[in-house]
Design a protein around this motif. Structure first.
Motif, short mmCIF file in Angstrom:
data_model
loop_
_atom_site.label_atom_id
_atom_site.label_comp_id
_atom_site.label_asym_id
_atom_site.label_seq_id
_atom_site.Cartn_x
_atom_site.Cartn_y
_atom_site.Cartn_z
N TYR A 38 -4.88 0.96 15.37
CA TYR A 38 -4.92 0.03 14.25
C TYR A 38 -4.78 0.81 12.95
O TYR A 38 -5.05 2.02 12.89
CB TYR A 38 -6.19 -0.81 14.25
N LEU A 39 -4.35 0.10 11.92
CA LEU A 39 -4.21 0.68 10.60
C LEU A 39 -5.33 0.17 9.71
O LEU A 39 -5.52 -1.04 9.57
CB LEU A 39 -2.85 0.30 9.99
N ALA A 40 -6.08 1.08 9.11
CA ALA A 40 -7.15 0.74 8.18
C ALA A 40 -6.70 1.11 6.77
O ALA A 40 -6.34 2.26 6.52
CB ALA A 40 -8.44 1.47 8.54
N VAL A 41 -6.71 0.15 5.87
CA VAL A 41 -6.30 0.36 4.49
C VAL A 41 -7.51 0.07 3.60
O VAL A 41 -8.17 -0.95 3.77
CB VAL A 41 -5.14 -0.58 4.11
N TYR A 42 -7.81 0.96 2.66
CA TYR A 42 -9.00 0.75 1.84
C TYR A 42 -8.87 1.40 0.47
O TYR A 42 -8.04 2.29 0.24
CB TYR A 42 -10.25 1.27 2.55
N ALA A 43 -9.71 0.92 -0.46
CA ALA A 43 -9.77 1.46 -1.81
C ALA A 43 -11.16 1.22 -2.37
O ALA A 43 -11.75 0.16 -2.16
CB ALA A 43 -8.73 0.81 -2.71
N ASP A 44 -11.71 2.20 -3.07
CA ASP A 44 -13.01 2.05 -3.70
C ASP A 44 -12.88 1.23 -4.97
O ASP A 44 -11.94 1.42 -5.76
CB ASP A 44 -13.62 3.41 -4.02
N ALA A 75 2.27 -5.29 2.47
CA ALA A 75 1.43 -6.36 1.94
C ALA A 75 -0.04 -5.98 1.99
O ALA A 75 -0.80 -6.28 1.06
CB ALA A 75 1.67 -7.65 2.72
N SER A 76 -0.47 -5.30 3.06
CA SER A 76 -1.87 -4.89 3.18
C SER A 76 -2.23 -3.87 2.11
O SER A 76 -3.28 -3.97 1.46
CB SER A 76 -2.13 -4.32 4.57
N VAL A 77 -1.34 -2.90 1.91
CA VAL A 77 -1.60 -1.87 0.90
C VAL A 77 -1.62 -2.48 -0.50
O VAL A 77 -2.50 -2.19 -1.31
CB VAL A 77 -0.55 -0.74 1.00
N TRP A 78 -0.65 -3.34 -0.79
CA TRP A 78 -0.60 -3.95 -2.11
C TRP A 78 -1.83 -4.81 -2.36
O TRP A 78 -2.43 -4.76 -3.45
CB TRP A 78 0.65 -4.82 -2.25
N THR A 79 -2.23 -5.61 -1.37
CA THR A 79 -3.37 -6.51 -1.56
C THR A 79 -4.67 -5.75 -1.75
O THR A 79 -5.50 -6.12 -2.58
CB THR A 79 -3.49 -7.47 -0.36
N VAL A 80 -4.86 -4.69 -0.99
CA VAL A 80 -6.06 -3.87 -1.16
C VAL A 80 -6.08 -3.24 -2.55
O VAL A 80 -7.11 -3.23 -3.24
CB VAL A 80 -6.14 -2.80 -0.05
N GLY A 81 -4.94 -2.71 -2.99
CA GLY A 81 -4.88 -2.13 -4.33
C GLY A 81 -5.11 -3.15 -5.41
O GLY A 81 -5.84 -2.90 -6.39
#
Length: 296
Positions: free
Chosen positions: A56-62, A115-121
């Motif tokens: 799975y791919l986990a995308v995150y940002a503080d 889309a996942s990266v953009w939305t998390v950012g």
């Protein structure tokens, strides 16, 4: 292929998908790291394996620094999870973080990665003032940011098409689901009930949300909030949220509706059903409230 080899393959897939989409920086030990041109939010993407061996791919940002997790912070995170469309708010390594996970492998499309990266950012940037005010008990608290939703004239058509695909999948894999115009499709899973609806997001894209009301007629105490976050951590998928106006605790997981993959949708529904049906007895016994099966 070994686990390490499998992870390396999907890391390369992620890097290729994001190479020209965003501002990449040295990833270090991560699959990808970069910024979105939205404030200073740094987004990280990692590939890992579930307990059953699936990648799975986990995308995150503080979003903001935070003190040690306590009941007050836990309640804020659980209530704010009701305001995020894609992803969940968590406490990690001394910070409040937004994170989202998607299945890798053959179900992982480039559009879903982007889309996942953009939305998390976007969430890390847009929610920062609100989270800062809530953690500092400052007023006024900024309004809940709204994810850029479908603005094009054909947005309704995208929702209609995705809804039809969801309906066909439900009928083929689970049998007929009932449909409510306000709540979407819904069907029973043990003592729980799972709802599946389609949301417009990101101009002309859609999201599919699987959700379940785990407890009703319950107050969100510090102890309950801490337990809900603990249960969420058992899987990279899904989040608990609390709706004060309804006094309900929900568990949900959202996936992108574009290039909707049956395996991914099945994983979302099964994760929500297993969690809701598996945890509602213990939660009701410890914290009060009623399971869905107890509602008249």
């Amino acid at each position: 292929m070994s686990s390490d080899g499998q992870i390396d393959v999907y890391r390369q897939t992620v890097r290729h998908a994001l190479a020209r989409a965003f501002n990449g920086i040295d990833p270090g030990d991560h699959a990808w790291r970069g910024t979105m041109g939205l404030g200073e939010a740094e987004v990280i993407a990692d590939v890992a394996l579930l307990d059953d061996g699936r990648p799975y791919l986990a995308v995150y940002a503080d979003i903001a620094p935070a003190a040690a997790l306590d009941g007050s912070l836990a309640r804020m995170l659980v209530m704010e999870n009701a305001n995020t469309t894609i992803g969940r708010l968590v406490h990690r390594d001394g910070a409040i973080r937004i994170e989202h996970a998607i299945l890798a492998g053959t179900t992982m499309a480039n559009v879903e990665i982007k889309a996942s990266v953009w939305t998390v950012g976007w969430t890390a940037h847009a929610f920062a003032p609100r989270i800062a005010a809530l953690t500092q008990e400052a007023t006024p608290v900024p309004h809940v940011p709204e994810l850029p939703a479908a603005l094009r004239r054909d947005a309704a058509d995208h929702v209609t098409m995705t809804t039809a695909r969801v309906q066909r999948f439900l009928e083929q894999h689970y049998g007929p689901f009932q449909h409510d115009p306000n709540w979407g499709f819904h069907g029973p899973f043990g003592s729980a009930r799972v709802f599946v609806d389609v949301l417009p997001v990101l101009e002309d894209s859609t999201a599919v949300r699987a959700s379940s009301p785990v407890l009703s007629d319950v107050d969100l105490t510090d102890e309950l909030a801490l337990r809900l976050l603990e249960l969420s951590d058992a899987s990279p998928f899904g989040a608990y949220s609390y709706l004060p106006s309804r006094r309900e605790a929900w568990f949900e997981h959202v996936i992108l509706g574009d290039d909707l993959d049956p395996v991914e949708l099945e994983t979302a529904i099964d994760t929500v059903a297993t969690t809701a049906d598996g945890e509602d007895d213990e939660l009701a016994e410890r914290f009060g409230g009623r399971r869905y099966a107890d509602l008249g």
